[in-house]
Design a protein around this motif. Structure first.
Motif, PDB file in Angstrom:
ATOM      1  N   GLY A 178       0.796  -1.234   0.000  1.00  0.00           N
ATOM      2  CA  GLY A 178       0.000   0.000   0.000  1.00  0.00           C
ATOM      3  C   GLY A 178       0.819   1.271   0.000  1.00  0.00           C
ATOM      4  N   VAL A 179       2.134   1.157  -0.325  1.00  0.00           N
ATOM      5  CA  VAL A 179       3.006   2.326  -0.215  1.00  0.00           C
ATOM      6  C   VAL A 179       2.552   3.462  -1.123  1.00  0.00           C
ATOM      7  CG1 VAL A 179       4.634   1.384  -1.914  1.00  0.00           C
ATOM      8  CG2 VAL A 179       5.392   3.139  -0.308  1.00  0.00           C
ATOM      9  N   TRP A 180       2.062   3.135  -2.334  1.00  0.00           N
ATOM     10  CA  TRP A 180       1.678   4.213  -3.244  1.00  0.00           C
ATOM     11  C   TRP A 180       0.417   4.920  -2.767  1.00  0.00           C
ATOM     12  CZ3 TRP A 180       5.205   6.107  -5.974  1.00  0.00           C
ATOM     13  CH2 TRP A 180       6.213   5.309  -6.515  1.00  0.00           C
ATOM     14  N   ARG A 181      -0.499   4.172  -2.200  1.00  0.00           N
ATOM     15  CA  ARG A 181      -1.708   4.807  -1.676  1.00  0.00           C
ATOM     16  C   ARG A 181      -1.360   5.727  -0.498  1.00  0.00           C
ATOM     17  NH1 ARG A 181      -5.824   0.122  -0.472  1.00  0.00           N
ATOM     18  NH2 ARG A 181      -3.910  -1.103  -0.340  1.00  0.00           N
ATOM     19  N   THR A 182      -0.435   5.265   0.348  1.00  0.00           N
ATOM     20  CA  THR A 182      -0.008   6.101   1.481  1.00  0.00           C
ATOM     21  C   THR A 182       0.684   7.365   0.990  1.00  0.00           C
ATOM     22  OG1 THR A 182       0.248   4.169   2.913  1.00  0.00           O
ATOM     23  CG2 THR A 182       1.417   6.171   3.549  1.00  0.00           C
ATOM     24  N   ALA A 183       1.610   7.192   0.037  1.00  0.00           N
ATOM     25  CA  ALA A 183       2.389   8.336  -0.452  1.00  0.00           C
ATOM     26  C   ALA A 183       1.507   9.343  -1.177  1.00  0.00           C
ATOM     27  CB  ALA A 183       3.503   7.841  -1.368  1.00  0.00           C
ATOM     28  N   LEU A 184       0.613   8.859  -2.015  1.00  0.00           N
ATOM     29  CA  LEU A 184      -0.242   9.771  -2.773  1.00  0.00           C
ATOM     30  C   LEU A 184      -1.218  10.516  -1.867  1.00  0.00           C
ATOM     31  CD1 LEU A 184      -0.973   7.579  -5.944  1.00  0.00           C
ATOM     32  CD2 LEU A 184       0.473   9.620  -5.791  1.00  0.00           C
ATOM     33  N   THR A 185      -1.706   9.839  -0.830  1.00  0.00           N
ATOM     34  CA  THR A 185      -2.594  10.519   0.120  1.00  0.00           C
ATOM     35  C   THR A 185      -1.838  11.593   0.879  1.00  0.00           C
ATOM     36  OG1 THR A 185      -3.857   8.467   0.383  1.00  0.00           O
ATOM     37  CG2 THR A 185      -4.217  10.188   2.009  1.00  0.00           C
ATOM     38  N   LEU A 186      -0.620  11.265   1.302  1.00  0.00           N
ATOM     39  CA  LEU A 186       0.210  12.257   1.989  1.00  0.00           C
ATOM     40  C   LEU A 186       0.414  13.481   1.100  1.00  0.00           C
ATOM     41  CD1 LEU A 186       3.387  11.619   4.079  1.00  0.00           C
ATOM     42  CD2 LEU A 186       3.437  13.331   2.290  1.00  0.00           C
ATOM     43  N   LEU A 187       0.716  13.254  -0.164  1.00  0.00           N
ATOM     44  CA  LEU A 187       0.927  14.381  -1.076  1.00  0.00           C
ATOM     45  C   LEU A 187      -0.353  15.180  -1.286  1.00  0.00           C
ATOM     46  CD1 LEU A 187       3.217  12.694  -3.764  1.00  0.00           C
ATOM     47  CD2 LEU A 187       3.885  14.392  -2.046  1.00  0.00           C
ATOM     48  N   ALA A 188      -1.479  14.487  -1.352  1.00  0.00           N
ATOM     49  CA  ALA A 188      -2.755  15.186  -1.534  1.00  0.00           C
ATOM     50  C   ALA A 188      -3.063  16.104  -0.363  1.00  0.00           C
ATOM     51  CB  ALA A 188      -3.880  14.164  -1.714  1.00  0.00           C
ATOM     52  N   VAL A 189      -2.627  15.715   0.837  1.00  0.00           N
ATOM     53  CA  VAL A 189      -2.868  16.530   2.028  1.00  0.00           C
ATOM     54  C   VAL A 189      -1.901  17.703   2.102  1.00  0.00           C
ATOM     55  CG1 VAL A 189      -2.802  16.518   4.561  1.00  0.00           C
ATOM     56  CG2 VAL A 189      -3.848  14.606   3.324  1.00  0.00           C
ATOM     57  N   THR A 190      -0.642  17.483   1.735  1.00  0.00           N
ATOM     58  CA  THR A 190       0.392  18.493   1.980  1.00  0.00           C
ATOM     59  C   THR A 190       0.643  19.438   0.814  1.00  0.00           C
ATOM     60  OG1 THR A 190       2.096  16.904   1.283  1.00  0.00           O
ATOM     61  CG2 THR A 190       1.584  17.014   3.638  1.00  0.00           C
ATOM     62  N   VAL A 191       0.535  18.938  -0.409  1.00  0.00           N
ATOM     63  CA  VAL A 191       0.923  19.761  -1.567  1.00  0.00           C
ATOM     64  C   VAL A 191       0.127  21.064  -1.671  1.00  0.00           C
ATOM     65  CG1 VAL A 191       0.888  19.839  -4.099  1.00  0.00           C
ATOM     66  CG2 VAL A 191       1.980  17.929  -2.916  1.00  0.00           C
ATOM     67  N   PRO A 192      -1.192  21.050  -1.432  1.00  0.00           N
ATOM     68  CA  PRO A 192      -1.913  22.335  -1.548  1.00  0.00           C
ATOM     69  C   PRO A 192      -1.323  23.438  -0.664  1.00  0.00           C
ATOM     70  CG  PRO A 192      -3.477  20.535  -1.491  1.00  0.00           C
ATOM     71  CD  PRO A 192      -2.134  19.939  -1.204  1.00  0.00           C
ATOM     72  N   TRP A 193      -0.993  23.100   0.587  1.00  0.00           N
ATOM     73  CA  TRP A 193      -0.431  24.141   1.451  1.00  0.00           C
ATOM     74  C   TRP A 193       0.947  24.560   0.970  1.00  0.00           C
ATOM     75  CZ3 TRP A 193      -1.184  28.012   4.465  1.00  0.00           C
ATOM     76  CH2 TRP A 193      -0.069  28.584   5.083  1.00  0.00           C
ATOM     77  N   PHE A 194       1.812  23.577   0.685  1.00  0.00           N
ATOM     78  CA  PHE A 194       3.179  23.924   0.294  1.00  0.00           C
ATOM     79  C   PHE A 194       3.202  24.689  -1.029  1.00  0.00           C
ATOM     80  CE2 PHE A 194       4.485  20.184   3.039  1.00  0.00           C
ATOM     81  CZ  PHE A 194       4.991  20.995   4.046  1.00  0.00           C
ATOM     82  N   ALA A 195       2.289  24.379  -1.928  1.00  0.00           N
ATOM     83  CA  ALA A 195       2.209  25.130  -3.186  1.00  0.00           C
ATOM     84  C   ALA A 195       1.782  26.569  -2.924  1.00  0.00           C
ATOM     85  CB  ALA A 195       1.231  24.439  -4.145  1.00  0.00           C
ATOM     86  N   PHE A 196       0.794  26.738  -2.047  1.00  0.00           N
ATOM     87  CA  PHE A 196       0.364  28.091  -1.693  1.00  0.00           C
ATOM     88  C   PHE A 196       1.502  28.853  -1.018  1.00  0.00           C
ATOM     89  CE2 PHE A 196      -1.054  30.811   1.796  1.00  0.00           C
ATOM     90  CZ  PHE A 196      -1.809  31.753   1.117  1.00  0.00           C
ATOM     91  N   SER A 197       2.151  28.206  -0.064  1.00  0.00           N
ATOM     92  CA  SER A 197       3.229  28.869   0.668  1.00  0.00           C
ATOM     93  C   SER A 197       4.371  29.245  -0.272  1.00  0.00           C
ATOM     94  CB  SER A 197       3.735  27.942   1.782  1.00  0.00           C
ATOM     95  OG  SER A 197       4.743  28.567   2.541  1.00  0.00           O
TER      96      SER A 197
END
Length: 503
Positions: A202-221
């Motif tokens: 399940g590593v890809w599901r974990t990694a993609l979910t993590l990115l979905a949560v974090t990328v919006p903020w880091f992109a805005f910042s």
């Protein structure tokens, strides 16, 4: 009339009510205890807590991201903590009250996570209340309320839950939230993830979910605030050690200044290390009970990795930097105590109870209410800074004021333009340059990418007034002065003077 028959339904009804209420007793007790604790510590939140509260207040009331309303900054280490505090502040209209609400909710989430993790791992249910109590009275953690420590501990407990339950999407979601609590908590998430059997499932599901949560903020910042990672990363790395003390040996500095509080704060690290050795022996011997503790051992190992990473970075020994290590060791220690052999269980209970009582006693013995947190490196009490801040706003009359190094409570109270590295983007550029000059090729490339949108042309603000400290009388020409004191540096005079007269 048969009274036995009449009484039976009432007895069954009362038993049913108790059974339905039992699952709520632990979270209700945690909420009550946490509320009581916050009512005590709210009067001595440290200055860095007020940095966070100032961010939250500006966001809630002005829709502005910065320490002061007059300038955008990116020095809030925990975006998620600021967002949570700002949301509650908008509703409650008071940032300190919001800090209390977020703290209590975080503690409830923590005990619920620990209870579910214990059930999933097959560990005694006493783990949740025991770990909660040990964490609640830890002097260093009590000295970090208002920061992101409680939020991070709550997230870590649910990280263990979803690692035990092998739910990759939920694990990625919580890991992403932890990264937004503090980016360095990615290390904790990574260790817990890798510690699972067949961790790659399940590593890809974990990694993609993590990115979905974090990328919006880091992109805005990155695009709006000028850097994806908060500027505090380079500010703190660029800071020199405190004399002979860096993060590596920082606990010794706190032992010197606050012996009882520091001993109880860092004791779980020592006891957790001993428990870890015993646990390793048991696992190698094939103990099923010891293997059940593996998820909690992973949390302790994550704390060790976090400690090593900060030691490698060479940052100063700010006391809350040790919180992830203390939280991980404490939860593991509680798990070991709960699974102690029958013959040792009474001694384990006595030891745990003694640790909790000692923490409460160390907090209360100086007298209540306390002026200062059990461990603090501030130069004045937050209540003093807030009083000074109210006067400072009237004295500044719209002019820029350079801080004397601690700007959180002053900025929170004065609503004036305090300028330093934490509020002035122009003042951050020298720290960026210094960090780049000491970095290798890879680190330099990462820094370049992080600060790609940073406006390096902005010069540091030129202050009209300067706050400074002295152990003598305030110099001639000072507009105002205040006597401040703390157990960290003793008594000083804080004074306000025109910038050209203070240099």
């Amino acid at each position: 009339m048969d009274t036995t028959t009449a009484a039976t339904p009432r007895f069954l009804l009362s038993t049913s009510v108790v059974a339905r209420a039992r699952p709520w007793l632990l979270p209700a007790g945690a909420a009550a205890a946490s509320t009581a604790v916050f009512s005590l510590v709210s009067g001595h939140l440290i200055d860095d807590s007020y940095v966070t509260l100032s961010y939250a207040k500006n966001l809630a009331f002005h829709g502005h991201w910065g320490l002061v309303e007059q300038g955008t900054a990116n020095t809030a280490t925990s975006p998620l903590n600021v967002l949570a505090l700002a949301t509650v502040t908008f509703l409650a209209r008071d940032a300190v009250l919001a800090a209390g609400i977020v703290f209590v909710l975080s503690q409830v989430v923590l005990v619920l996570g620990l209870r579910r993790a214990a059930a999933g791992a097959g560990v005694a249910p006493a783990l949740a209340p025991l770990a909660f109590a040990m964490l609640l009275v830890n002097p260093l953690l009590l000295s970090s309320v208002g920061l992101e420590v409680a939020l991070g501990a709550a997230g870590a407990s649910w990280l263990v839950v979803f690692a035990v339950e092998r739910r990759p999407v939920a694990l990625g979601f919580v890991a992403g939230l932890l990264v937004l609590v503090r980016i360095d908590l990615l290390l904790v998430a990574l260790v817990v993830f890798l510690a699972r059997r067949r961790f790659w499932a399940g590593v890809w599901r974990t990694a993609l979910t993590l990115l979905a949560v974090t990328v919006p903020w880091f992109a805005f910042s990155w695009s709006v605030l000028g850097s994806a990672v908060p500027d505090t990363l380079v500010i703190k790395i660029a800071q020199p050690p405190w004399g002979e003390f860096s993060f590596v040996n920082g606990p010794l500095l706190y032992f010197r200044s606050f012996p009882a509080a520091a001993t109880l704060s860092f004791l779980p690290l020592l006891l957790g290390g001993v428990a870890g050795l015993l646990w390793t022996v048991k696992v190698r011997a094939g103990s099923a009970r010891a293997r059940a503790l593996a998820p909690f051992a992973a949390l302790a190992v994550a704390g060790v990795v976090h400690y090593l990473a900060y030691s490698w970075l060479g940052v100063p020994p700010y006391h809350w930097y040790y919180a992830p290590s203390i939280v991980g060791a404490t939860i593991f220690l509680a798990a070991v105590l709960c699974e102690a052999p029958q013959r040792s269980r009474a001694w384990a209970a006595i030891g745990a109870g003694a640790l909790v009582l000692a923490g409460a006693a160390v907090y209360a013995l100086p007298g209540l209410p306390r002026r200062f947190a059990p461990i603090t490196s501030n130069h004045a009490a937050s209540a003093e800074y807030r009083k000074i801040g109210q006067q400072l706003g009237a004295l500044a009359k719209g002019r820029k004021v350079e801080s004397a190094g601690e700007a959180g409570a002053l900025a929170y109270a004065c609503d004036c333009q305090l300028v330093d590295q934490y509020s002035d983007r122009g003042a951050v550029d020298p720290a960026i340059a210094a960090t780049k000059s000491r970095s290798g090729d890879l680190a330099r490339a990462l820094l370049e990418a992080n600060f790609h949108n940073f406006d390096h042309s902005v010069a540091p603000a030129t202050p009209d007034l300067v706050l400074a400290t002295t152990r003598r009388a305030a110099p001639p020409g000072a507009l105002a002065s205040w006597t401040i004191d703390s157990p960290w540096v003793g008594t000083q005079r804080l004074y306000l003077a025109p910038a050209n007269a203070s240099r």
